[in-house]
Design an enzyme around this catalytic site. Sequence first.
Site, PDB file in Angstrom:
ATOM      1  N   ASP A  66       1.908  62.107 -46.371  1.00 26.08           N
ATOM      2  CA  ASP A  66       2.137  60.709 -46.735  1.00 26.08           C
ATOM      3  C   ASP A  66       3.017  60.686 -47.981  1.00 26.08           C
ATOM      4  O   ASP A  66       2.738  61.406 -48.945  1.00 26.08           O
ATOM      5  CB  ASP A  66       0.794  60.021 -47.015  1.00 26.08           C
ATOM      6  N   ASN A  84      -6.797  52.006 -39.656  1.00 32.97           N
ATOM      7  CA  ASN A  84      -6.890  50.553 -39.801  1.00 32.97           C
ATOM      8  C   ASN A  84      -6.198  49.855 -38.641  1.00 32.97           C
ATOM      9  O   ASN A  84      -5.180  50.335 -38.146  1.00 32.97           O
ATOM     10  CB  ASN A  84      -6.224  50.111 -41.116  1.00 32.97           C
ATOM     11  N   HIS A 133      -2.091  55.020 -36.613  1.00 32.17           N
ATOM     12  CA  HIS A 133      -2.031  56.249 -37.401  1.00 32.17           C
ATOM     13  C   HIS A 133      -3.374  56.504 -38.075  1.00 32.17           C
ATOM     14  O   HIS A 133      -4.150  55.591 -38.310  1.00 32.17           O
ATOM     15  CB  HIS A 133      -0.909  56.214 -38.446  1.00 32.17           C
ATOM     16  N   PHE A 134      -3.611  57.771 -38.325  1.00 33.90           N
ATOM     17  CA  PHE A 134      -4.836  58.217 -38.969  1.00 33.90           C
ATOM     18  C   PHE A 134      -4.459  58.873 -40.292  1.00 33.90           C
ATOM     19  O   PHE A 134      -3.530  59.670 -40.347  1.00 33.90           O
ATOM     20  CB  PHE A 134      -5.574  59.249 -38.097  1.00 33.90           C
ATOM     21  N   HIS A 135      -5.194  58.535 -41.332  1.00 33.63           N
ATOM     22  CA  HIS A 135      -5.011  59.160 -42.638  1.00 33.63           C
ATOM     23  C   HIS A 135      -6.054  60.264 -42.797  1.00 33.63           C
ATOM     24  O   HIS A 135      -7.218  60.061 -42.459  1.00 33.63           O
ATOM     25  CB  HIS A 135      -5.259  58.151 -43.767  1.00 33.63           C
ATOM     26  N   HIS A 159      -6.057  45.999 -43.487  1.00 30.25           N
ATOM     27  CA  HIS A 159      -5.210  46.836 -44.346  1.00 30.25           C
ATOM     28  C   HIS A 159      -4.233  47.735 -43.603  1.00 30.25           C
ATOM     29  O   HIS A 159      -3.776  48.732 -44.158  1.00 30.25           O
ATOM     30  CB  HIS A 159      -6.053  47.656 -45.340  1.00 30.25           C
ATOM     31  N   GLN A 160      -3.874  47.399 -42.364  1.00 27.10           N
ATOM     32  CA  GLN A 160      -2.844  48.158 -41.655  1.00 27.10           C
ATOM     33  C   GLN A 160      -1.483  47.685 -42.152  1.00 27.10           C
ATOM     34  O   GLN A 160      -1.166  46.498 -42.081  1.00 27.10           O
ATOM     35  CB  GLN A 160      -2.949  47.968 -40.143  1.00 27.10           C
TER      36      GLN A 160
END
Length: 140
Positions: free
Chosen positions: A35, A87, A100-102, A93-94
């Site tokens: 990120d 999200n 996507h995955f954090h 909060h997207q």
Amino acid sequence: MAVKSLASCLFCKILKGDIPSFKLVETELSLSFLDVGPLSKGHALIIPKYHAEKMHELPDEYLADAMPIAKKLALAQGLENYNILQNNGRIAHQVVDHVHFHVIPKPAATDEEGLVVGWPAKTLDKTELEKIFDEIKGKL
């Protein structure tokens, strides 16, 4: 493998190679990379190679591919404490409209690094819980 992309999507542009990234793991169905606005050292994203805005729109095989990658990222960094975050929608909060995955390392028990979460838990009595359970269960 079904392929779907959106020309204006930031993550689709990364998948096409139009925008550079620090690629970590790539499979037939997913790509992970660092990120560029990390919450902590090693904060990475996992994106499906299929454009869907929300998780419920994504074919199951892409979902099944993401979590083993998250596990690899956690193991490679020797993480003991971390969050997996996904999200759906602006009020959740997207920011980027591509699933996507954090994978967010949590190096210390402080609010200085990593994900900071508020958890406004509610108290429900058994009758309320049963009603919610019956409603959801009836639709599965």
